[in-house]
Design an enzyme around this catalytic site. Structure first.
Site, short mmCIF file in Angstrom:
data_model
loop_
_atom_site.label_atom_id
_atom_site.label_comp_id
_atom_site.label_asym_id
_atom_site.label_seq_id
_atom_site.Cartn_x
_atom_site.Cartn_y
_atom_site.Cartn_z
N PRO A 376 -35.33 -12.83 37.33
CG PRO A 376 -33.87 -11.88 38.87
CD PRO A 376 -34.08 -13.11 38.05
N GLY A 379 -40.97 -10.28 33.57
CA GLY A 379 -42.31 -9.71 33.44
C GLY A 379 -43.33 -10.26 34.40
CB SER A 702 -27.93 -31.88 33.01
OG SER A 702 -27.30 -30.62 33.17
CE LYS A 745 -29.51 -28.15 30.61
NZ LYS A 745 -29.56 -29.48 31.24
#
Length: 796
Positions: A376, A379, A702, A745
């Site tokens: 959210p 754009g 990950s 990250k």
């Protein structure tokens, strides 16, 4: 209930009107099972006796003392009932009159005398005999009992007045109030309820219980009768009103004919016919419109059908059948508009310009549906507006969040009162052109329930092979949507129904970087909020370090909505200061927002950034994680302690991270010697892996390399460099698998002061697509195997 006898083993003295010795009832008598009637004491009823056993029981009663036992069958279809097929309580009755019929049956007039309970059943040659236990109930003499009796009589009076099937003479022949037993049984016999309900009343153990049950039944039945009367009255009133309206309409028609007002209807029909011809409708739509128009003169102007037809024709004529806007396909101008409206978002802008270039060359709009996905505030919706502005087309937005009814898309049929077209056709009317830019917002939040599946209805809308003949239930004619440019938005593409996802091209909008948020704030957010608060240029200035601090210390989001709210809060406070100061000094002094006075306007920082530890520590590794609001560093702590060799996982970990931890432990134990872990490191010791901030759920594929690094470090006692961050999943063979969210990250590592980042070798292509501003100051190390990770992370 209690038994009352005269001392004889086979008789009961039943008190009657002529004294206590008036009626003597036997204990054993013939049985007459009843299929569909419950007989009460004091009740005289005619009964048709058909079954051979029942005829035999009747003859036996006539031969002896005319007493016979009546009891209701549980199942009226049973021809030869046994004792289990009968209700336990019935009525000892007297045969008053018998009329034999030519077909062998008999019509009998029977009077109920007293309640009795079946004790046993004996089968004779041609009829059944029963032994019964007589049930005598005492009449209470309390004030409460008298009040119950009066309430029962009043309730029954109301019931008779409302019922159409009980004559008023019943009330005139009711026993007096002081004969409570006779009164209760008489009322019970006249109730128009199911036989099971009457049987329950017959089986009541006391007079009070019987009257209380009668009051409840009378209250329910009276309420139903009142509702029936109300409904009948309303129906009658409506019929009278309809007849009156018809009569008045006919009068008006005759008067209008006398005055020559029929010409007005003819004029309206001619006007609608001209509009249909000029509307540019396809042949089938125009034919349907003319069919409906031809019905109009034959209907009364005030009739409901006439209103429905006029409404239908208004919708058909208000749709843009041939009107379209001219596309502005100047690629450079479109690029300038997109850059003006949005800072950054280079990949989405590039894809939009490619779309416009193909549209300019092919002159057809048969490309895939664009779907902007991302967190959210990034754009997505405003980017759709910019596309419409760049093309010079009208812009229409439909929010699909929470839509569960298929009729929202396809519309309601005209047979329903208040029916309307679906939101697609309504929006086309609102756009006023055949080729608008259509934004379907929040397509991942569309629902489904018993009213249909809206996502299936959208397939026809979004499929370029089908939407040239979109069918709306209200219009009943095909409408061409092929020239509409459809754009959809979603937060998570995993929630988009698979058939819809197959028809769309996903354009991902990841979170904004710090420098992008800085540019958006300077070019868009601050000027917008200053104008909204009435602040002119020079009244307030934001220093760059202050803006950076707002971005990093007061907001934690992928988009810029919280950032915009922060600027709005500052501008409101500045506006208040200016208004207060102007009253005193009549001068306006510019306010400069700096890092020193920022807390005055926004309060204490809401976001505490994680920073690297001050010392290298064994068992502590730094992982890199992706969240919906951007990247973040994640500490992995491992500790070994005396125990049974168990693996303890804490920190609110998801299933994927738990599996990564088990795989890491298996790899460490299997390669213990090669990794430099002492032989006895895992013997009789528990391994505890913890990810701090346990209240926050954590999951994702990950964290494997971070967990194995922390585990090997704790087991070998070799510290992990605090300046190394890592990300990647591992296999049991030690291979490092690729990950997602690399951009976020790396930004998290950079913000936290990490200098080296270990990523999977298979993410090298993703790294090449990132801006240099992201990787500046970071040494990115590629790893194919866990050995590559440990070589860089452990300080040996």
């Amino acid at each position: 209930m209690s038994d009352q006898t005269d001392g004889s083993p086979n008789a009961l003295v039943f008190p009657g009107p002529d004294g206590p010795e008036a009626t003597v009832l036997p204990w054993e008598m013939p049985l007459l099972p009843l299929r569909d009637i419950v007989v009460f004491p004091f009740m005289v009823v005619p009964i048709l006796v058909i079954r051979d056993t029942s005829v035999g029981a009747l003859q036996a009663a006539l031969v002896h003392d005319r007493h016979i036992f009546l009891v209701l069958q549980r199942n009226p279809e049973t021809e030869a009932p046994e004792i289990d097929d009968l209700h336990t309580v019935g009525v000892v009755s007297r045969v008053l009159q018998v009329l034999k019929l030519p077909n062998g049956t008999a019509k009998v007039l029977i009077e109920g005398i007293s309640r009795a309970q079946v004790e046993s059943l004996q089968r004779g040659d041609d009829y059944y005999r029963v032994k019964v236990r007589h049930l005598v109930r005492e009449v209470e003499n309390s004030q409460r009992f008298k009040a119950l009796v009066r309430s029962m009589l009043n309730s029954f009076s109301n019931y008779v007045k409302l019922s159409k099937n009980i004559p008023d003479e019943v009330l005139m022949n009711m026993p007096p109030v002081d004969e409570a037993a006779r009164l209760a049984d008489t009322i019970s016999s006249h109730l128009l309820v199911k036989q099971e309900v009457k049987q329950q009343i017959l089986e009541t153990s006391s007079m009070s219980e019987q009257i209380t049950r009668l009051l409840n039944v009378l209250a329910d039945e009276t309420e139903i009768l009142e509702l029936e009367h109300t409904i009948d009255r309303e129906v009658k009133e409506r019929l009278q009103k309809s007849q009156k309206d018809f009569y008045l309409h006919e009068q008006m028609r005759v008067i209008r004919e006398e005055l020559g007002e029929d010409d007005e209807i003819d004029g309206e029909v001619r006007e609608l016919e001209e509009r249909i011809k000029k509307s540019g409708m396809p042949k089938d739509a125009a034919q349907k419109a003319m069919e409906e128009l031809n019905k109009l003169p034959r209907m009364h102007v005030m009739s409901p059908e006439s209103t429905v037809i006029r409404n239908y024709l208004d919708w058909l004529l208000s749709l843009p059948w041939k009107k379209r806007t001219r596309d502005n396909l100047d690629i450079e101008a479109a690029k300038a508009i997109l850059d003006e409206d949005h800072y950054g978002l280079e990949k989405p802008k590039e894809r939009i310009l490619e779309y416009l270039a193909v549209l300019k060359l092919a002159r057809k709009n048969h490309g895939p549906i664009l779907c902007f996905t991302g967190p959210p505030g990034t754009g997505k919706t405003s980017l759709g507006k910019s596309v419409a502005r760049a093309l010079g087309r009208r812009f229409v937005r439909i929010s699909l969040g929470g839509v569960r009814d298929e009729a929202e898309i396809r519309g309601h049929r005209r047979t329903y009162i208040g029916s309307l077209p679906g939101r697609i056709i309504q929006s086309m009317k609102k756009a006023g052109t055949k080729n608008p830019v259509f934004l379907l917002d929040e397509i991942d939040k569309i629902g489904m329930d018993f009213r249909g599946d809206p996502s299936s209805a959208l397939l026809e809308v979004l499929d370029p092979e089908q939407n040239s003949s979109f069918s709306d239930h209200f219009l009943e004619v095909d409408y061409d949507l092929s020239e509409v440019m459809f754009i959809t938005t979603a937060n998570f593409e995993d929630n988009i129904p698979a058939p819809l996802l197959d028809r769309m091209e996903i354009i991902r909008l990841s979170g904004y970087l710090e420098y992008e948020k800085l540019g958006i704030a300077e070019k868009h957010l601050i000027p917008k909020q200053m104008a909204a608060c009435g602040l002119k240029e020079g009244m307030v200035e934001f220093e760059i370090p202050a803006i950076r601090k707002i971005i990093n210390s007061y907001t934690a989001e992928a988009g810029v909505r919280s950032l915009e709210r922060s600027f709005a809060g500052i501008c409101r406070k500045v506006a208040r200061e200016i208004v207060t100061t102007r009253k005193k000094t009549r001068t306006v002094k510019s306010r400069v927002i700096t890092t020193r006075n920022l807390q005055k306007y926004l309060g204490i920082p809401k976001v505490q950034e994680k920073r690297v530890e001050k010392a290298d520590t064994a068992g502590l590794a730094v992982g890199l994680a992706w969240t919906p609001v951007g990247g973040e560093i994640l500490y992995i702590e491992t500790s070994l302690m005396p125990g049974k060799g168990d693996l303890i996982l804490t920190g609110h970990l998801g299933d994927v991270m738990k599996e990564s931890a088990r795989a890491a432990l298996t790899y460490a134990k299997a390669n213990q010697v090669a990794l430099g872990i002492p032989a006895a490191a895992f013997e009789n010791r528990d391994v505890h892996i913890h990810v701090p901030e346990g209240a926050i759920p954590k999951d994702g594929p990950s964290a494997g390399v971070s967990i194995v690094t922390s585990l090997v470090s704790a087991a070998s006692g070799v510290p992990v460099s605090r300046l190394v961050g890592m990300t990647g999943e591992i296999t049991l063979r030690g291979l490092v698998l690729p990950i997602g969210g690399l951009k976020e990250k790396l930004l998290a590592a950079k913000r936290s002061g990490i200098k080296r980042v270990i990523i999977p070798r298979k993410n090298e292509a993703d790294l090449s697509e990132l801006n240099s501003e992201i990787t500046d100051g970071l040494k990115v190390i590629m790893a194919e195997h866990v050995d590559d990770v440990l070589r860089e992370a452990l300080i040996r």
